[in-house]
Design an enzyme around this catalytic site. Structure first.
Site, mmCIF file in Angstrom:
data_model
loop_
_atom_site.group_PDB
_atom_site.id
_atom_site.type_symbol
_atom_site.label_atom_id
_atom_site.label_comp_id
_atom_site.label_asym_id
_atom_site.label_seq_id
_atom_site.Cartn_x
_atom_site.Cartn_y
_atom_site.Cartn_z
ATOM 1 N N GLU A 1 0.741 -4.707 -6.921
ATOM 2 C CA GLU A 1 1.201 -6.081 -7.157
ATOM 3 C C GLU A 1 1.755 -6.695 -5.865
ATOM 4 O OE1 GLU A 1 3.527 -4.706 -10.603
ATOM 5 O OE2 GLU A 1 2.597 -6.349 -11.725
ATOM 6 N N GLU B 1 0.703 1.088 -15.318
ATOM 7 C CA GLU B 1 1.889 0.879 -16.161
ATOM 8 C C GLU B 1 1.704 1.280 -17.616
ATOM 9 O OE1 GLU B 1 0.916 -1.141 -13.768
ATOM 10 O OE2 GLU B 1 2.630 -1.957 -12.690
ATOM 11 N N ALA C 1 7.058 0.412 -8.635
ATOM 12 C CA ALA C 1 8.499 0.235 -8.800
ATOM 13 C C ALA C 1 9.102 1.622 -8.973
ATOM 14 C CB ALA C 1 8.763 -0.614 -10.039
ATOM 15 N N GLY D 1 3.702 -1.702 -9.027
ATOM 16 C CA GLY D 1 4.346 -2.703 -8.168
ATOM 17 C C GLY D 1 3.816 -2.682 -6.737
HETATM 18 N N1 COA Z 1 8.987 5.810 -8.645
HETATM 19 C C1 COA Z 1 9.871 6.756 -8.277
HETATM 20 N N2 COA Z 1 9.509 7.866 -7.603
HETATM 21 C C2 COA Z 1 8.214 7.998 -7.295
HETATM 22 C C3 COA Z 1 7.241 7.056 -7.661
HETATM 23 C C4 COA Z 1 7.677 5.903 -8.371
HETATM 24 N N3 COA Z 1 6.839 4.947 -8.723
HETATM 25 N N4 COA Z 1 6.041 7.488 -7.221
HETATM 26 C C5 COA Z 1 6.258 8.662 -6.605
HETATM 27 N N5 COA Z 1 7.552 8.982 -6.649
HETATM 28 C C6 COA Z 1 8.226 10.163 -6.096
HETATM 29 C C7 COA Z 1 7.962 11.392 -6.936
HETATM 30 O O1 COA Z 1 8.845 11.431 -8.048
HETATM 31 C C8 COA Z 1 8.234 12.496 -5.940
HETATM 32 O O2 COA Z 1 9.629 12.618 -5.772
HETATM 33 P P1 COA Z 1 10.311 14.092 -5.749
HETATM 34 O O3 COA Z 1 9.677 14.752 -4.564
HETATM 35 O O4 COA Z 1 11.776 13.784 -5.562
HETATM 36 O O5 COA Z 1 9.952 14.719 -7.037
HETATM 37 C C9 COA Z 1 7.691 11.899 -4.639
HETATM 38 O O6 COA Z 1 7.648 10.483 -4.833
HETATM 39 C C10 COA Z 1 6.298 12.368 -4.303
HETATM 40 O O7 COA Z 1 5.442 12.100 -5.398
HETATM 41 P P2 COA Z 1 4.523 13.201 -6.121
HETATM 42 O O8 COA Z 1 4.286 12.748 -7.530
HETATM 43 O O9 COA Z 1 5.098 14.556 -5.917
HETATM 44 O O10 COA Z 1 3.180 13.085 -5.257
HETATM 45 P P3 COA Z 1 1.701 13.410 -5.728
HETATM 46 O O11 COA Z 1 0.868 13.367 -4.508
HETATM 47 O O12 COA Z 1 1.693 14.647 -6.563
HETATM 48 O O13 COA Z 1 1.300 12.193 -6.713
HETATM 49 C C11 COA Z 1 1.119 9.884 -7.340
HETATM 50 C C12 COA Z 1 1.163 10.907 -6.197
HETATM 51 C C13 COA Z 1 1.144 8.488 -6.695
HETATM 52 C C14 COA Z 1 -0.182 10.040 -8.139
HETATM 53 C C15 COA Z 1 2.338 10.078 -8.275
HETATM 54 O O14 COA Z 1 3.504 10.131 -7.483
HETATM 55 C C16 COA Z 1 2.520 8.999 -9.306
HETATM 56 O O15 COA Z 1 1.797 8.957 -10.285
HETATM 57 N N6 COA Z 1 3.502 8.096 -9.096
HETATM 58 C C17 COA Z 1 3.834 7.078 -10.040
HETATM 59 C C18 COA Z 1 2.848 5.935 -9.944
HETATM 60 C C19 COA Z 1 3.149 4.879 -10.984
HETATM 61 O O16 COA Z 1 3.063 5.094 -12.167
HETATM 62 N N7 COA Z 1 3.519 3.682 -10.505
HETATM 63 C C20 COA Z 1 3.786 2.564 -11.349
HETATM 64 C C21 COA Z 1 5.212 2.462 -11.659
HETATM 65 S S1 COA Z 1 5.527 1.089 -12.729
#
Ligand code: COA
Length: 264
Positions: free
Chosen positions: A117, A137, A68, A114
């Site tokens: 999910e 989460e 999400a 999400g």
């Molecule tokens: N919601 C909003 N934005 C998200 C996102 C999410 N769930 N997951 C990734 N993004 C965005 C990042 O903020 C970043 O945006 P920016 O370039 O404007 O800063 C962009 O997507 C790229 O992500 P980034 O974190 O730079 O890539 P990465 O390769 O370093 O890391 C992940 C990848 C997936 C490990 C990391 O993005 C992450 O942990 N995301 C969240 C996952 C999460 O907790 N999901 C559950 C949500 S309830």
């Protein structure tokens, strides 16, 4: 093409609607708009007889859906959090699980929160070998709110679900396969082909019987229903359908069935 949407791309190929969640710069995170557009696309496709199955994937090579949209819910109240979850269940997650046509998730990279999910709400999952899956989460101080606590346990068993949810660990595609979380693992290049291989089989079958099978399998996971009783009822109803007549006639006449799928 079904519609023009900002966060969703659609393409119909061989009777299959391929829906691509298209926010690659945000790793295809699900914001409100994406949820709305996905819902509308699914509603529209439900009534199109020519569409026999759905493949759901993410844009780019890195991510299916990374969860999400965290920024969108960062300041939510308790009531807003509850609403976010219940709207999601209604419009996407339960909606897909109970969809009348098979939905396959082509998990092409990160499927987190999400995103996993969403993949789990689909009827089947195929992952590319770069995929990473998890429910992170609790790292954010919340719990999975789009059905993850229930569907993960259904798919991988309670013990592994507890481990994945409380540690927030991601697993790779091979481990996901080992645990039954995904049906197949392919290379990135082969991912959609594998999904099309599955949908090509579905497309020759009775849409009415396929729809009923989805309903009855799901009934077994609904605590208010007795899956066996629902099966008995729906098995009986099958005998009243045009597809049944066609399937039986085709068998007797030693020809391929030409199912019209008009229900009963
Ligand atoms: N919601 C909003 N934005 C998200 C996102 C999410 N769930 N997951 C990734 N993004 C965005 C990042 O903020 C970043 O945006 P920016 O370039 O404007 O800063 C962009 O997507 C790229 O992500 P980034 O974190 O730079 O890539 P990465 O390769 O370093 O890391 C992940 C990848 C997936 C490990 C990391 O993005 C992450 O942990 N995301 C969240 C996952 C999460 O907790 N999901 C559950 C949500 S309830």
């Amino acid at each position: 093409m079904i519609m023009t949407a900002e966060s969703i791309l659609t393409e119909i190929k061989n009777g299959v609607l391929v829906i691509t969640i298209n926010r690659p710069d945000k790793l295809n995170a699900l914001n409100k708009q994406t949820i709305e557009e996905l819902h509308e696309t699914l509603v529209d496709a439900e009534n199109q007889k020519a569409i026999r199955a759905i493949i759901l994937t993410g844009a780019g090579t890195k991510s299916f859906v990374a969860g999400a949209d965290i920024l969108e819910f960062a300041n939510y109240s308790i009531a807003e959090g509850r609403q976010l979850s219940s709207t999601g269940h209604f419009k996407i997650f339960n909606f897909i699980e109970n969809y009348s046509k098979p939905v396959i998730a082509a998990v092409n990279g990160f499927a987190l929160g999400g995103g996993l999910e969403l993949a789990m709400a689909c009827h089947m999952r195929v992952a590319s070998d770069n995929a990473k899956m998890g429910l992170p989460e609790v790292s954010l101080g919340v719990i999975p709110g789009y059905g993850g606590t229930q569907r993960l346990a259904q798919l991988v068993g309670k013990g592994k679900a507890f481990e994945m949810i409380v540690t927030a660990d991601m697993i790779n595609a091979q481990d996901a396969y080992k645990w039954g979380l995904v049906n197949y693992v392919t290379t990135q290049e082969e991912l959609l082909n594998k999904c099309f291989e599955i949908t090509s089989k579905i497309a020759t079958k009775s849409p009415t019987a396929v729809r009923t099978a989805i309903k009855v399998i799901n009934a077994g996971y609904n605590s208010t229903l007795n899956g066996y009783e629902v099966e008995i009822e729906e098995f009986g109803k099958s005998f009243g359908t045009n597809d049944f007549k066609e399937g039986i006639n085709a068998f007797i006449e030693k020809r391929k069935a030409n199912f019209q799928g008009q229900g009963n």
